[in-house]
Motif scaffolding. Structure first.
Motif, PDB file in Angstrom:
ATOM      1  N   ALA A  54       0.830  -1.203   0.000  1.00 19.87           N
ATOM      2  CA  ALA A  54       0.000   0.000   0.000  1.00 19.87           C
ATOM      3  C   ALA A  54       0.866   1.255   0.000  1.00 19.87           C
ATOM      4  O   ALA A  54       0.569   2.231  -0.713  1.00 19.87           O
ATOM      5  CB  ALA A  54      -0.934   0.001   1.209  1.00 19.87           C
ATOM      6  N   ASP A  55       1.946   1.243   0.774  1.00 22.20           N
ATOM      7  CA  ASP A  55       2.839   2.399   0.822  1.00 22.20           C
ATOM      8  C   ASP A  55       3.535   2.610  -0.527  1.00 22.20           C
ATOM      9  O   ASP A  55       3.638   3.751  -1.005  1.00 22.20           O
ATOM     10  CB  ASP A  55       3.876   2.193   1.928  1.00 22.20           C
ATOM     11  N   ARG A  56       3.995   1.542  -1.136  1.00 24.04           N
ATOM     12  CA  ARG A  56       4.661   1.656  -2.439  1.00 24.04           C
ATOM     13  C   ARG A  56       3.686   2.177  -3.501  1.00 24.04           C
ATOM     14  O   ARG A  56       4.034   3.026  -4.330  1.00 24.04           O
ATOM     15  CB  ARG A  56       5.235   0.300  -2.866  1.00 24.04           C
ATOM     16  N   LEU A  73       4.177   5.621  -5.518  1.00 20.17           N
ATOM     17  CA  LEU A  73       4.260   5.588  -6.977  1.00 20.17           C
ATOM     18  C   LEU A  73       3.147   6.432  -7.595  1.00 20.17           C
ATOM     19  O   LEU A  73       3.358   7.142  -8.590  1.00 20.17           O
ATOM     20  CB  LEU A  73       4.174   4.142  -7.470  1.00 20.17           C
ATOM     21  N   ALA A  74       1.971   6.408  -6.975  1.00 20.73           N
ATOM     22  CA  ALA A  74       0.870   7.262  -7.437  1.00 20.73           C
ATOM     23  C   ALA A  74       1.262   8.732  -7.325  1.00 20.73           C
ATOM     24  O   ALA A  74       0.945   9.549  -8.207  1.00 20.73           O
ATOM     25  CB  ALA A  74      -0.390   6.984  -6.617  1.00 20.73           C
ATOM     26  N   GLY A  75       1.962   9.067  -6.253  1.00 23.81           N
ATOM     27  CA  GLY A  75       2.439  10.440  -6.103  1.00 23.81           C
ATOM     28  C   GLY A  75       3.403  10.828  -7.211  1.00 23.81           C
ATOM     29  O   GLY A  75       3.367  11.962  -7.720  1.00 23.81           O
ATOM     30  N   PHE A  88       1.970  -1.037 -10.930  1.00 23.59           N
ATOM     31  CA  PHE A  88       1.467  -0.119 -11.962  1.00 23.59           C
ATOM     32  C   PHE A  88      -0.051  -0.082 -11.965  1.00 23.59           C
ATOM     33  O   PHE A  88      -0.660   0.995 -12.035  1.00 23.59           O
ATOM     34  CB  PHE A  88       2.005  -0.545 -13.331  1.00 23.59           C
ATOM     35  N   TYR A  89      -0.683  -1.242 -11.910  1.00 23.92           N
ATOM     36  CA  TYR A  89      -2.143  -1.304 -11.912  1.00 23.92           C
ATOM     37  C   TYR A  89      -2.724  -0.431 -10.806  1.00 23.92           C
ATOM     38  O   TYR A  89      -3.565   0.441 -11.051  1.00 23.92           O
ATOM     39  CB  TYR A  89      -2.599  -2.753 -11.707  1.00 23.92           C
ATOM     40  N   PHE A  90      -2.292  -0.688  -9.591  1.00 22.42           N
ATOM     41  CA  PHE A  90      -2.940  -0.028  -8.461  1.00 22.42           C
ATOM     42  C   PHE A  90      -2.466   1.408  -8.256  1.00 22.42           C
ATOM     43  O   PHE A  90      -3.242   2.263  -7.817  1.00 22.42           O
ATOM     44  CB  PHE A  90      -2.760  -0.881  -7.208  1.00 22.42           C
ATOM     45  N   ALA A  91      -1.217   1.713  -8.607  1.00 27.10           N
ATOM     46  CA  ALA A  91      -0.744   3.096  -8.481  1.00 27.10           C
ATOM     47  C   ALA A  91      -1.465   4.007  -9.470  1.00 27.10           C
ATOM     48  O   ALA A  91      -1.783   5.162  -9.148  1.00 27.10           O
ATOM     49  CB  ALA A  91       0.761   3.158  -8.706  1.00 27.10           C
ATOM     50  N   THR A  92      -1.727   3.498 -10.670  1.00 23.78           N
ATOM     51  CA  THR A  92      -2.459   4.308 -11.654  1.00 23.78           C
ATOM     52  C   THR A  92      -3.854   4.640 -11.150  1.00 23.78           C
ATOM     53  O   THR A  92      -4.299   5.802 -11.217  1.00 23.78           O
ATOM     54  CB  THR A  92      -2.537   3.560 -12.998  1.00 23.78           C
ATOM     55  N   LEU A  93      -4.544   3.643 -10.631  1.00 23.70           N
ATOM     56  CA  LEU A  93      -5.891   3.878 -10.108  1.00 23.70           C
ATOM     57  C   LEU A  93      -5.850   4.773  -8.872  1.00 23.70           C
ATOM     58  O   LEU A  93      -6.709   5.640  -8.687  1.00 23.70           O
ATOM     59  CB  LEU A  93      -6.557   2.536  -9.783  1.00 23.70           C
ATOM     60  N   TRP A  94      -4.859   4.570  -8.023  1.00 29.80           N
ATOM     61  CA  TRP A  94      -4.694   5.373  -6.798  1.00 29.80           C
ATOM     62  C   TRP A  94      -4.482   6.845  -7.159  1.00 29.80           C
ATOM     63  O   TRP A  94      -4.984   7.749  -6.481  1.00 29.80           O
ATOM     64  CB  TRP A  94      -3.497   4.833  -6.024  1.00 29.80           C
ATOM     65  N   THR A 112       9.422   9.886  -3.115  1.00 27.71           N
ATOM     66  CA  THR A 112       8.128  10.551  -3.311  1.00 27.71           C
ATOM     67  C   THR A 112       7.250  10.300  -2.097  1.00 27.71           C
ATOM     68  O   THR A 112       7.122   9.156  -1.640  1.00 27.71           O
ATOM     69  CB  THR A 112       7.412  10.032  -4.580  1.00 27.71           C
ATOM     70  N   ALA A 113       6.631  11.331  -1.592  1.00 31.02           N
ATOM     71  CA  ALA A 113       5.727  11.171  -0.455  1.00 31.02           C
ATOM     72  C   ALA A 113       4.450  10.461  -0.906  1.00 31.02           C
ATOM     73  O   ALA A 113       3.971  10.679  -2.022  1.00 31.02           O
ATOM     74  CB  ALA A 113       5.374  12.533   0.131  1.00 31.02           C
ATOM     75  N   PRO A 114       3.888   9.617  -0.046  1.00 29.45           N
ATOM     76  CA  PRO A 114       2.641   8.948  -0.418  1.00 29.45           C
ATOM     77  C   PRO A 114       1.502   9.957  -0.551  1.00 29.45           C
ATOM     78  O   PRO A 114       1.462  10.967   0.158  1.00 29.45           O
ATOM     79  CB  PRO A 114       2.392   7.983   0.745  1.00 29.45           C
ATOM     80  N   VAL A 115       0.600   9.695  -1.484  1.00 31.90           N
ATOM     81  CA  VAL A 115      -0.564  10.560  -1.687  1.00 31.90           C
ATOM     82  C   VAL A 115      -1.824   9.794  -1.319  1.00 31.90           C
ATOM     83  O   VAL A 115      -1.838   8.563  -1.268  1.00 31.90           O
ATOM     84  CB  VAL A 115      -0.653  11.062  -3.144  1.00 31.90           C
ATOM     85  N   ALA A 116      -2.886  10.531  -1.065  1.00 25.40           N
ATOM     86  CA  ALA A 116      -4.164   9.904  -0.739  1.00 25.40           C
ATOM     87  C   ALA A 116      -4.758   9.241  -1.978  1.00 25.40           C
ATOM     88  O   ALA A 116      -4.573   9.710  -3.107  1.00 25.40           O
ATOM     89  CB  ALA A 116      -5.133  10.951  -0.186  1.00 25.40           C
TER      90      ALA A 116
END
Length: 520
Positions: free
Chosen positions: A33-35, A39-41, A67-73, A148-152
């Motif tokens: 979840a953190d990664r 990555l989304a950030g 990639f899948y989940f960071a893009t959606l995040w 990169t800091a995590p984003v919501a």
């Protein structure tokens, strides 16, 4: 419904349980979840906002899952790219989707760099391969996550567009199938129930993640809080090794891979005792191959899924209880099963009227899994979804218990001497021959018959088979007009697309290139 919900739930209830493993790399749910959030950030810092596309050109790996989940995040839309396409086909996909970012692995770096450099106003390039990133002067995947800091979570959901899966790129102009969060979550909820997915399950991902069969299963496993295991190459050795190392309980394969697995000389020496369920789909499973697989893999339940990209992707299932050749549940192994609980399945004639039980027509489906449409192609969308039903292009019939029997693609039906011949029926007979490893049946031009049935066969190692022997075998098991009138016997595998389907278009091309009428 949102596709990232499963990550939030898993972090809440089992943060330190293994979430994702690929070779020597692994993450628990809290780490994953953190990664993903970091990555989304990084994606957002490079311009990805709500509804923007992010493309990936790579082989399977744990980074593909991220990639899948960071893009959606990040609020974006996934565009997984078929690695078997030509540069021109991939470029056409990028021009159509217009992604803000293009991600690739080391194996596809040169192609991705060429494509990205020609589209500087469309996409920037990120290399999902830390070892090569510095030398390539590209953003480093691991450094992006570290710095990169995590984003919501953007928490896009419902009818928001989640994915563009491109289909048909090797056989015609590629179409971007628009699947929403609701589409794919409807598929996931069905899979959780029918595949008995739960937090103790361990799923082995073999299908290419650029294909919806592989991609959609990522969402199902995540929603259940189960463990993902990814192998980077779909060889029998990698398959067996992952099952033994991670005690895999469930996986999905295409018939071509299953054929290689059960013919592998080391099969009997491998420990597959943890594997409880093997699901299969993407192309018809010849009954002879299925029977042989069940004999060589005792104690494992088999489950068939039928559908297509436009259905997120499953519409029917043949459950394990019907994988039998004896007793009251026998007789259905040639079917694609019955409608899943959230799908309506019907068989229509050419005028979109229902046909009686047992009569062949086009399989049509409606329900929450049906795509939103084709990206920027309203005409094709209207044609495919006319009357509120997805017209699959598959020919088949339904019996009185709702079991669907596929006979062929509508366009693949062979009309020989005025008789309809369905290639799948002929292929099923050919697979019963002990010398046959794989086969494809196509129609070829014939002055006498209009089209003639032609078989292309690959033999098992060391086996000897002549065209006349195969033709005689077929005539002994089916009507002569259905049997091949000609046959090619080869010792190299047939061409396949990324989903493992045999490319009949390529096989037909040499026969029809000089004909006055061609079959697409």
């Amino acid at each position: 419904m949102q596709l990232t919900h499963g990550i939030h739930r898993a972090v809440q209830i089992c943060p330190h349980k293994l979430a994702l493993a690929c070779g020597e790399r692994s993450s628990d749910w809290a780490t994953l979840a953190d990664r993903v959030a970091r990555l989304a950030g990084a994606f957002q810092a490079r311009g990805v906002g709500a509804g923007d596309r992010v493309a990936m050109l790579a082989n399977n790996s744990d980074r593909y899952v991220e990639f899948y989940f960071a893009t959606l995040w990040a609020g974006g839309v996934l565009v997984p790219i078929n690695t078997r396409w030509s540069v021109a086909e991939t470029g056409a996909c990028l021009d159509d989707a217009q992604p803000k970012l293009l991600l690739c692995d080391g194996a596809h770096l040169s192609i991705a760099r060429e494509l990205a450099s020609a589209r500087k106003d469309v996409c920037a390039l990120i290399l999902a391969d830390a070892a090569q990133a510095a030398a390539a002067d590209l953003p480093n995947w691991e450094q992006l996550i570290e710095h990169t800091a995590p984003v919501a979570d953007a928490r896009r959901s419902g009818e928001d567009l989640a994915c563009l899966f491109y289909t048909g790129g090797t056989t015609g102009k590629s179409k971007g199938v628009m699947l929403s969060h609701n589409n794919l979550m409807a598929n996931s909820m069905m899979h959780i129930a029918n595949l008995n997915l739960h937090d103790a399950a361990v799923h082995l991902h073999v299908s290419p993640m650029f294909h919806v069969a592989g991609g959609a299963r990522l969402f199902s496993v995540t929603a259940a809080g189960a463990t993902h295991v990814v192998i980077e190459t779909s060889t029998p050795e990698a398959f067996f090794g992952a099952i033994e190392q991670f005690r895999v309980t469930v996986t999905v394969v295409v018939p071509t891979l299953l054929n290689r697995l059960i013919d592998h000389p080391a099969l009997s020496q491998r420990d597959l005792s943890s594997l409880k369920l093997l699901s299969y789909g993407a192309s018809p499973m010849p009954e002879a191959l299925l029977k042989r697989a069940m004999q060589r893999l005792p104690g494992i339940d088999f489950l068939q899924s039928y559908g297509m990209t436009e259905l997120s992707p499953v519409a029917t299932m043949l459950m394990p209880r019907y994988h039998t050749f004896e007793g009251p549940d026998a007789g259905y192994t040639r079917s694609a099963g019955q409608a899943v609980y959230n799908a309506d399945v019907a068989v229509f004639d050419a005028h979109d009227r229902s046909v009686p039980c047992g009569e062949i027509g086009e399989i049509c489906v409606r329900g929450p899994m049906v795509m939103q449409g084709y990206w920027r192609q309203p005409g094709q969308t209207a044609q495919a979804l006319r009357g509120g039903w997805m017209h699959t292009g598959d020919a088949g019939y339904m019996d009185e218990r709702g079991f669907v029997f596929l006979v062929d693609r509508v366009k693949d039906m062979i009309v020989s001497g005025g008789e309809n011949v369905y290639s799948a029926e002929v292929e099923n007979v050919i697979y019963q021959h002990p010398a046959v490893h794989e086969c494809a049946v196509i129609g070829v031009p014939s002055e006498a018959w209009g089209e003639a049935v032609h078989a292309i066969v690959v033999t098992k190692p060391g086996a000897v088979l002549t065209p006349s022997q195969l033709i005689d075998f077929c005539r002994a098991h089916m009507a002569h007009y259905k049997a091949p009138k000609s046959c090619d016997v080869r010792d190299v595998d047939l061409p396949k697309n990324g989903a493992g389907k045999i490319l009949k278009t390529e096989l037909r091309a040499p026969f029809w290139q000089d004909a006055t009428r061609a079959i697409n």
